[in-house]
Design a protein around this motif. Structure first.
Motif, mmCIF file in Angstrom:
data_model
loop_
_atom_site.group_PDB
_atom_site.id
_atom_site.type_symbol
_atom_site.label_atom_id
_atom_site.label_comp_id
_atom_site.label_asym_id
_atom_site.label_seq_id
_atom_site.Cartn_x
_atom_site.Cartn_y
_atom_site.Cartn_z
ATOM 1 N N GLY A 14 0.829 -1.197 0.000
ATOM 2 C CA GLY A 14 0.000 0.000 0.000
ATOM 3 C C GLY A 14 0.866 1.250 0.000
ATOM 4 N N PRO A 15 0.249 2.420 0.194
ATOM 5 C CA PRO A 15 1.033 3.657 0.289
ATOM 6 C C PRO A 15 2.110 3.507 1.367
ATOM 7 N N ALA A 16 3.311 3.971 1.061
ATOM 8 C CA ALA A 16 4.457 3.731 1.940
ATOM 9 C C ALA A 16 4.199 4.191 3.370
ATOM 10 N N SER A 17 3.646 5.382 3.539
ATOM 11 C CA SER A 17 3.434 5.896 4.895
ATOM 12 C C SER A 17 2.409 5.064 5.654
ATOM 13 N N ALA A 18 1.352 4.621 4.952
ATOM 14 C CA ALA A 18 0.323 3.804 5.600
ATOM 15 C C ALA A 18 0.881 2.433 5.989
ATOM 16 N N VAL A 19 1.711 1.871 5.127
ATOM 17 C CA VAL A 19 2.310 0.579 5.438
ATOM 18 C C VAL A 19 3.216 0.697 6.654
ATOM 19 N N ARG A 20 4.044 1.743 6.685
ATOM 20 C CA ARG A 20 4.974 1.883 7.813
ATOM 21 C C ARG A 20 4.212 2.088 9.127
ATOM 22 N N ASP A 21 3.132 2.826 9.077
ATOM 23 C CA ASP A 21 2.320 3.003 10.289
ATOM 24 C C ASP A 21 1.715 1.671 10.738
ATOM 25 N N ALA A 22 1.269 0.889 9.774
ATOM 26 C CA ALA A 22 0.562 -0.348 10.110
ATOM 27 C C ALA A 22 1.486 -1.419 10.670
ATOM 28 N N VAL A 23 2.751 -1.414 10.267
ATOM 29 C CA VAL A 23 3.640 -2.515 10.652
ATOM 30 C C VAL A 23 4.567 -2.143 11.811
ATOM 31 N N GLN A 24 4.286 -1.034 12.478
ATOM 32 C CA GLN A 24 5.089 -0.694 13.644
ATOM 33 C C GLN A 24 5.031 -1.832 14.662
ATOM 34 N N ASN A 25 6.172 -2.127 15.251
ATOM 35 C CA ASN A 25 6.298 -3.171 16.279
ATOM 36 C C ASN A 25 6.020 -4.568 15.733
ATOM 37 N N ARG A 26 6.052 -4.702 14.414
ATOM 38 C CA ARG A 26 5.900 -6.019 13.788
ATOM 39 C C ARG A 26 7.246 -6.487 13.260
ATOM 40 N N ARG A 27 7.410 -7.807 13.167
ATOM 41 C CA ARG A 27 8.641 -8.362 12.621
ATOM 42 C C ARG A 27 8.577 -8.294 11.099
ATOM 43 N N VAL A 28 9.398 -7.424 10.511
ATOM 44 C CA VAL A 28 9.455 -7.242 9.063
ATOM 45 C C VAL A 28 10.663 -8.003 8.524
ATOM 46 N N LEU A 29 10.407 -8.980 7.655
ATOM 47 C CA LEU A 29 11.497 -9.784 7.114
ATOM 48 C C LEU A 29 12.130 -9.147 5.889
ATOM 49 N N ALA A 30 11.334 -8.415 5.117
ATOM 50 C CA ALA A 30 11.851 -7.792 3.898
ATOM 51 C C ALA A 30 10.919 -6.665 3.490
ATOM 52 N N GLU A 31 11.460 -5.722 2.733
ATOM 53 C CA GLU A 31 10.605 -4.666 2.169
ATOM 54 C C GLU A 31 11.130 -4.267 0.799
ATOM 55 N N ARG A 32 10.181 -3.798 -0.027
ATOM 56 C CA ARG A 32 10.521 -3.410 -1.385
ATOM 57 C C ARG A 32 9.701 -2.192 -1.769
ATOM 58 N N ALA A 33 10.399 -1.127 -2.179
ATOM 59 C CA ALA A 33 9.730 0.101 -2.593
ATOM 60 C C ALA A 33 9.364 0.015 -4.067
ATOM 61 N N LEU A 34 8.112 0.377 -4.375
ATOM 62 C CA LEU A 34 7.617 0.390 -5.748
ATOM 63 C C LEU A 34 7.070 1.785 -6.028
ATOM 64 N N GLY A 35 7.973 2.756 -6.181
ATOM 65 C CA GLY A 35 7.554 4.144 -6.300
ATOM 66 C C GLY A 35 6.957 4.607 -4.980
ATOM 67 N N PRO A 36 5.740 5.152 -4.992
ATOM 68 C CA PRO A 36 5.110 5.592 -3.743
ATOM 69 C C PRO A 36 4.522 4.430 -2.928
ATOM 70 N N THR A 37 4.579 3.239 -3.504
ATOM 71 C CA THR A 37 4.015 2.054 -2.848
ATOM 72 C C THR A 37 5.125 1.260 -2.169
ATOM 73 N N LEU A 38 4.776 0.691 -1.030
ATOM 74 C CA LEU A 38 5.739 -0.129 -0.292
ATOM 75 C C LEU A 38 5.143 -1.512 -0.076
ATOM 76 N N GLU A 39 5.965 -2.541 -0.308
ATOM 77 C CA GLU A 39 5.570 -3.922 -0.029
ATOM 78 C C GLU A 39 6.495 -4.475 1.046
ATOM 79 N N VAL A 40 5.917 -4.994 2.109
ATOM 80 C CA VAL A 40 6.730 -5.586 3.174
ATOM 81 C C VAL A 40 6.297 -7.037 3.390
ATOM 82 N N THR A 41 7.235 -7.828 3.848
ATOM 83 C CA THR A 41 6.952 -9.213 4.227
ATOM 84 C C THR A 41 6.962 -9.295 5.739
ATOM 85 N N LEU A 42 5.866 -9.783 6.306
ATOM 86 C CA LEU A 42 5.694 -9.820 7.759
ATOM 87 C C LEU A 42 5.634 -11.243 8.279
#
Length: 286
Positions: free
Chosen positions: A224-252
């Protein structure tokens, strides 16, 4: 039941910190099909050879059905097929003559597997293609009727139809005869059709030890939008992340609640077993 209590393996010249296997505590349930996964050099073959009675642990105890075992006792309970198999300049007839001495040998099952794996009736084993050598070793292992069957890259060189035939034979043997299977392979994507449990090793240590279904539902991607993703995954174990322009994909490690996804207009999807395995190993290497 196979239990490893504080089992380690150090080869000559290895220090405690770089031992092939760090202290392991594992339980393999009877009648299970367990995948042993990990990158090259992680200790898979060492672990399987110790269970099969081909190696002695440097420390710790390997128990079968609650009783501590010697290597000879484990050899009697296990059969192992591995890449290469090291048959040497011996004929199929000679190998079969030896295999047929094993208590419980099932000649009808061997002939059935030989047909399914399209094996020749005779010849020098070393003259067979790698795939045929693997098929021969797998047929021997299945027909041995050993209570514990280990395949350590035992399908090396097999074409896809033969690998699938092998998987079907494993599932049948497990369901009908209750044999326990341990399978090590780099073909992780194909394992989800076979195994019920998995153990992931890295650098001689256990990264995961759980039911296969739990593993494949445990890891997810959130996009989703990078800022929304970062807010949502706070305090979560993030294994990987990939930026796709303004979109961010993370593996949780673990899914996000539906309300958090909806609030951030985020998309989530489970990972395949192969992708989850790769993400776990990549995170461990950072």
């Amino acid at each position: 039941m196979i239990q490893l209590d504080g089992v380690t393996k150090r080869y000559r010249g290895q220090s405690e910190s770089d031992a092939a296997l760090q202290p392991l505590n594992l339980t393999i349930e009877p009648g299970s099909i367990t995948g042993i996964l990990g990158p090259n050099g992680c200790g898979k073959t060492t672990l399987l050879r110790m269970i099969a009675g081909q190696l002695e642990p440097s420390a710790g105890t390997i128990r079968v059905n609650g009783a501590a075992t010697t290597t000879d006792e484990r050899v009697a309970r296990c059969v192992i097929a591995h890449e290469g198999n090291n048959f040497g300049e011996i004929s199929m007839k000679e190998v079969l003559g030896f295999a047929r001495l094993r208590p419980g040998w099932d000649e009808e099952l061997y002939q059935h597997c030989a047909r399914r794996f399209d094996l020749p009736e005779r010849g020098k084993v070393e003259k067979l293609s790698l795939g045929k050598q693997s098929g021969f070793a797998a047929a021997l292992a299945l027909a041995s009727m050993a209570p514990i069957v280990i395949l350590d890259e035992g399908h090396a060189g097999m074409d896809v139809p033969t690998r699938y035939a092998l998987y079907e034979e494993i599932i049948t043997a497990n369901a009908e005869r209750g044999q326990t299977f341990l399978i090590s392979t780099h073909l992780v994507a194909e394992l989800d059709r076979v195994i019920g449990h998995l153990v992931v090793l890295n650098r001689g240590m256990v990264l995961a030890d759980e039911a296969a279904d739990d593993f494949t539902t445990r890891f997810v991607t959130v996009t989703g939008p990078a800022s929304a993703v970062r807010d949502a995954v706070q305090n979560r174990r993030v294994l990987a992340e990939r930026a796709l322009g303004p979109t961010l994909e993370v593996t949780l490690d673990g899914p996000l609640p539906a309300d958090i996804l909806e609030r951030g207009r985020l998309a989530s999807a489970p990972l395949t077993m192969q992708d989850a395995f790769a993400a776990l190993i990549q995170e461990a290497g950072r």
